[in-house]
Structures are given as C-alpha cells and as structure tokens.
Motif scaffolding. Structure first.
Motif, short mmCIF file in Angstrom:
data_model
loop_
_atom_site.label_atom_id
_atom_site.label_comp_id
_atom_site.label_asym_id
_atom_site.label_seq_id
_atom_site.Cartn_x
_atom_site.Cartn_y
_atom_site.Cartn_z
N HIS A 1 1.08 -1.13 0.18
CA HIS A 1 0.18 0.12 -0.14
C HIS A 1 0.70 1.21 0.40
O HIS A 1 0.79 2.42 -0.47
N PHE A 2 1.79 1.14 0.47
CA PHE A 2 2.51 2.40 0.87
C PHE A 2 3.27 2.25 -0.18
O PHE A 2 3.53 3.64 -0.53
N ALA A 3 3.91 1.60 -1.36
CA ALA A 3 4.88 1.86 -2.22
C ALA A 3 4.43 1.88 -3.33
O ALA A 3 4.49 2.60 -4.94
N LEU A 4 3.02 1.08 -3.97
CA LEU A 4 1.69 1.24 -4.86
C LEU A 4 0.87 2.94 -4.69
O LEU A 4 0.21 3.82 -5.64
N ASN A 5 0.58 2.59 -3.97
CA ASN A 5 -1.18 4.23 -3.04
C ASN A 5 0.34 5.33 -2.49
O ASN A 5 -0.70 5.94 -2.98
N HIS A 6 0.47 5.72 -1.47
CA HIS A 6 1.74 6.28 -0.84
C HIS A 6 2.61 6.70 -2.15
O HIS A 6 3.33 7.94 -2.25
N GLN A 7 2.92 5.83 -2.93
CA GLN A 7 4.27 6.08 -4.06
C GLN A 7 5.48 6.43 -3.24
O GLN A 7 5.89 7.60 -3.65
N LEU A 8 5.52 6.12 -1.89
CA LEU A 8 7.11 6.20 -1.59
C LEU A 8 7.52 5.63 -0.79
O LEU A 8 7.70 4.39 -1.09
N PRO A 9 9.25 5.91 -1.02
CA PRO A 9 10.10 4.65 -0.40
C PRO A 9 9.91 4.01 0.64
O PRO A 9 9.64 4.51 1.80
N THR A 10 9.92 2.16 0.18
CA THR A 10 9.07 2.09 1.74
C THR A 10 10.41 0.68 1.03
O THR A 10 10.70 -0.12 0.86
N LEU A 11 10.65 0.86 2.84
CA LEU A 11 12.08 -0.40 3.05
C LEU A 11 11.59 -1.19 3.50
O LEU A 11 11.21 -1.11 5.02
N LEU A 12 12.07 -2.55 3.41
CA LEU A 12 11.37 -3.95 4.10
C LEU A 12 12.54 -4.51 4.86
O LEU A 12 13.36 -4.29 4.18
N PHE A 13 13.12 -5.34 6.14
CA PHE A 13 13.70 -5.99 6.41
C PHE A 13 13.41 -7.12 7.19
O PHE A 13 12.31 -7.21 7.56
N SER A 14 13.39 -7.86 6.34
CA SER A 14 12.59 -9.20 6.49
C SER A 14 13.43 -10.31 7.16
O SER A 14 14.80 -10.92 6.07
N LEU A 15 13.75 -10.67 8.09
CA LEU A 15 14.43 -11.65 8.96
C LEU A 15 13.94 -12.89 8.50
O LEU A 15 14.95 -14.14 9.42
N GLU A 16 12.91 -12.86 8.43
CA GLU A 16 12.64 -14.26 7.81
C GLU A 16 12.65 -15.66 7.15
O GLU A 16 12.62 -16.08 6.70
N MET A 17 11.67 -14.16 6.19
CA MET A 17 11.70 -15.14 4.75
C MET A 17 12.68 -14.27 3.75
O MET A 17 13.69 -13.19 4.26
N THR A 18 12.83 -15.19 2.59
CA THR A 18 13.41 -14.61 1.66
C THR A 18 13.09 -13.23 0.49
O THR A 18 11.69 -12.94 1.11
N ASP A 19 13.78 -12.30 0.17
CA ASP A 19 13.47 -11.63 -0.66
C ASP A 19 12.59 -12.16 -1.36
O ASP A 19 11.63 -11.53 -2.48
N ARG A 20 12.67 -13.10 -2.38
CA ARG A 20 11.91 -13.47 -3.49
C ARG A 20 11.19 -14.08 -2.46
O ARG A 20 9.39 -14.32 -3.48
N GLY A 21 10.61 -14.37 -1.84
CA GLY A 21 9.53 -15.26 -1.38
C GLY A 21 8.44 -14.08 -0.89
O GLY A 21 7.38 -14.54 -1.35
N ILE A 22 8.68 -12.62 -0.11
CA ILE A 22 7.80 -11.58 -0.27
C ILE A 22 7.50 -11.44 -1.24
O ILE A 22 6.42 -11.09 -1.26
#
Length: 472
Positions: A231-252
């Motif tokens: 929602h932040f990335a597509l609707n607010h169109q603002l830089p959205t920074l994700l840190f996932s310590l559980e899933m891989t980036d491709r899985g996300i």
C-alpha cells in the motif's frame, strides 16, 4: 594558513538585499519563495536575523512591510536601535535590483548550510577524538547520524536540537494550511486495510510513529506486513524499506504479487494456469518493480545495520514513507543484563529512527505463548515476549487474532485487528479476511455475519455433544 580558513562563510550584502527586497517588493510569489528558502537562523548577522523575523511577522499578518511599518514594529518591541536604527532600515531598501531577490536568498541559504555543515563536522571530529569509552562502531554510527542531519538540513532547512518556538509554530501553521488545501496528502498515512483506516481516522498513522503489530503464529502477521508495505509503495508511492529476517526477498515479492494480482502462488509452480491470471500477476509485478520498494533479507542483522541502510536511502531519495521489520526477536540484540532490556534498546532505537527519518516504522513481534492459557486469547500489549519497553516506545499497538486457530467451528477467514493502543486517536476492533495467506477488505456487516456464523456453529456443536452425552 590564512585566517580566512577560520572565518565562517557569510555574505552580508546578500543578507541586506534579501531584507530590502522583502520590504519593497510587490511580487507576493517571490516574497513567499524567499520565506520558504531562508529562516531567521539563516542570517549570519544577528540584527539581520531580528529584522527578518519582524518582516515575516508582518507579512503573515497581512500588514505592509515598508520602512515605516517595519521600524515602528521594531520600536514597539524595543529592538530598533539594537538593529541599527531607522537609518539602517532605510539603507536596506537601496537594492541593486528587486528582481534578483530570490537569487540573493539562495546565497544566504547556501552560506547558512555551509556554516551548519562545518559546525556539525567539527562535532564529528570531537566525537571521534574523545576518550569516552564508546567503541568505534558506535562512534561511526553517531557520525553517520550527524551527516544525515546535515543533508536533511540542506534539503528542508530544518535543524536538530533546540529550536525557537516561533519556528516550530511556523512549521505547525504550514502543516495546518496543507491539511486544508490538500487534505488527502497532508494527514497521516493510511495502512491499506479499509476498516483499520476508518478506525484510525482522521489522523491515521502519523510520520514519526512506531507501530507494533503483535500476534501468535498463524494469525496473519506476514500478510498484514505485505499489505501495508505494498500500500505504501503503490498507493502512497513513497520509498518503502522492508527488512525481513524470516523470509527471503523473493518469497516476499512472490506473496506480494499474488496478493496484489489476486491469484494463487501455485500458478508460478504448476505450469498450468489461466492466461488472464498470469497476465494480471505480471502486471502487478511490473508495478512493484517500478515502485520505490527496497528489500533486505540479510539474516541476523542488528539495529545499526537497519539504521545505516535507512540513512543511505534517505540521503538518496530525500524522504521515506515506511520502514517495515519482520520481526523484532530475530534482530540481533546487544549485550544486556536481561533479554527484555536488550530488545527494549531496539524498540527505543526504532522509535528514534521513526523520528529521525520522519516516517512510519512498522515492527512485527511474536507474543508470549502464555496468552493461550487464558479463556480469551485476544492479545494485549502486555503479551509482548521479552520486550518490556514496547508499550512505552510505540505510538500504535495492534494485535492480530483469528478465532479459527483455536476453534474448529469458527470462520476460517475472519481476522480481528485489535487496535489496543493509539496515542493520536481511537482504539477498537477492525476486521479483514485472510484468504490464501492474503488480506482482503471486509465490511463490518460481513464481519459480523461471519462471526455470528462461527458462534452459531460452536453452539450447534456444543448442543450435539450434550445430546450425545445424555443418550449415552
């Protein structure tokens, strides 16, 4: 080495030209542009800073700003003689060209930024040289924060530390003006789940907020995380920074594409799929790829890593909308007497990061399994595991609950979003559906119907059990 090296950069002629231009210019657009470029602290000369403050006060009150009115206003405040008297105010109005007032303002602003940078970089040198017991990593982190504040000051004119109330009130009034002129973009951020956004209205999630989402396993934490992030990335169109310590980036990414494309992730594996579904999924993949989303799935990272990466993006992009972290207890904690103290340091650091980056920080956390011993297993902030400072540090605390995890006869899709703590607005319960690990919006009426259906199934099940017992 000449003494010029030690002289702070300034240009008194440009400062005089800005003040004179503000007093005699009839072009209101140019005057407003100048006020947006420079603040009272931008002037090297203290008398010039005082004169500027008085001129701006008259402009914002819709009063004239000629030599007479400015001098009279300074006389009433007892400052006219301190700034050079009437003769000096009159002298300021002898400009080379009023048409160049914006260029003069840029010169004043650039000199002020240079002074700010020099002062703060000197502070960095002092920090690095000090024998204060801090290790080099902490010192470098502090230096990086100072450098980030210099870049921020250059872009926005805002500085850290003590600020005059006059400047703060001015910023607040600007915010109020933006809210009324452009309400959609001036209020806080929606999170992309309709019933939750309605509950958090009108302020929504404000910049500088730390939002903690707590739940036991299988409650939909990752789905919530993905919904807010997209929602932040597509609707607010603002830089959205994700840190996932559980899933891989491709899985996300795969989950996000499935969610936004409203397709099952199975189609990416089976080789047999509906062409329309695949086309829809690939279209959403293209949108996500072209958004300002960044993903870091490095395992075992610590708080310093998160802060450093966020500062890097802030310097490059100028702003950040969301920092999302999945999840707290997978972040490498520092040494402390107890785990709750160590993780408390992390939540405090993330709250400070939200303020520094002027964005929303979303933090997921596992909850203590002891809550499952209660009759009512709906979570509260006190159920946060090994993180005693969460209630003190967070601005919003949300618990996720699905009755179907504990009751076989409950509706499998119904999710309760328990807004337990909200420092800037309402609390209460919002609802969504969790379908194939993706969150879907749901009306209050539909949520009540599904909840009633689940309760009715349990009552029917209980009656059948009682009848079987009586027959036996």
């Amino acid at each position: 080495m000449t003494n010029d090296y030690f002289t702070p950069p300034y240009n008194l002629e440009a400062e005089q030209a800005v003040l004179g231009g503000l007093m005699i210019s009839t072009d209101e657009d140019k005057r407003q542009h100048v006020i947006s470029l420079v603040k009272s602290g931008s002037f090297y000369s203290r008398p010039h800073s005082r004169i500027f403050t008085e001129i701006v006060k008259l402009i914002k009150s819709d009063y004239p700003t000629d030599v007479i009115t400015v001098s009279d206003s300074l006389t009433r405040s007892g400052d006219l003689e301190k700034v050079g008297g009437f003769a000096y105010i009159a002298e300021l109005c002898r400009l080379p060209s009023v048409a160049n007032i914006v260029n003069y303002a840029r010169i004043v602003r650039d000199k002020a930024i240079q002074r700010y940078a020099i002062n703060n970089l000197n502070t960095c040198v002092e920090m690095l040289m000090a024998n204060d017991g801090l290790d080099i990593n902490n010192k470098l982190s502090n230096v990086q924060q100072v450098v980030s504040s210099i870049v921020e000051h250059a872009k926005t004119g805002k500085s850290k530390g003590l600020r005059p109330a006059l400047d703060v009130v001015g910023d607040w009034l600007d915010d109020v003006d933006r809210r009324f002129s452009d309400p959609k973009n001036a209020v806080g951020f929606t999170l992309g789940i309709e019933s939750l956004d309605e509950l958090m209205a009108p302020k929504q999630a404000l910049r500088g907020s730390l939002i903690v989402v707590g739940a036991r396993p299988k409650m939909g934490k990752t789905a919530f995380y993905n919904r807010v992030a997209t929602h932040f990335a597509l609707n607010h169109q603002l830089p959205t920074l994700l840190f996932s310590l559980e899933m891989t980036d491709r899985g996300i990414i795969e989950r996000m594409i499935s969610q936004e494309g409203d397709v099952s992730a199975d189609i990416f594996y089976t080789g047999t799929h509906d062409d329309m579904e695949m086309a829809r999924a690939l279209a959403r993949a293209k949108e996500i790829a072209e958004s300002n989303m960044y993903i870091d799935s490095t395992p075992g990272i610590d708080l310093n890593h998160i802060i450093a990466e966020c500062r890097k993006v802030k310097r490059a992009k100028g702003q950040i909308g969301l920092i999302a972290i999945d999840y707290l207890t997978l972040i490498k904690a520092g040494q402390a007497e107890r785990r709750d103290i160590a993780y408390g340091d992390i939540t405090t650091g993330l709250k400070n990061l939200a303020k520094e980056m002027d964005c929303v920080v979303l933090l997921l956390t596992q909850l203590n399994r002891k809550l499952e011993d209660r009759a009512d297993k709906r979570p509260t902030p006190a159920d946060s595991r090994d993180t005693g400072q969460i209630e003190q540090d967070c601005d919003v605390w949300i618990g996720l609950y699905r009755d179907a995890v504990y009751n076989d006869n409950a509706d499998k899709s119904l999710m309760e979003i328990l807004l337990r703590l909200n420092r800037d607005g309402n609390t209460g319960t919002a609802y969504a559906q969790l379908v194939s690990s993706y969150i879907k919006n749901i009306s209050k009426g539909e949520a009540e119907r599904l909840s009633f259906k689940g309760n009715d199934n349990r009552k029917s099940y209980a009656r059948k059990g009682q009848q079987a017992t009586e027959a036996f």
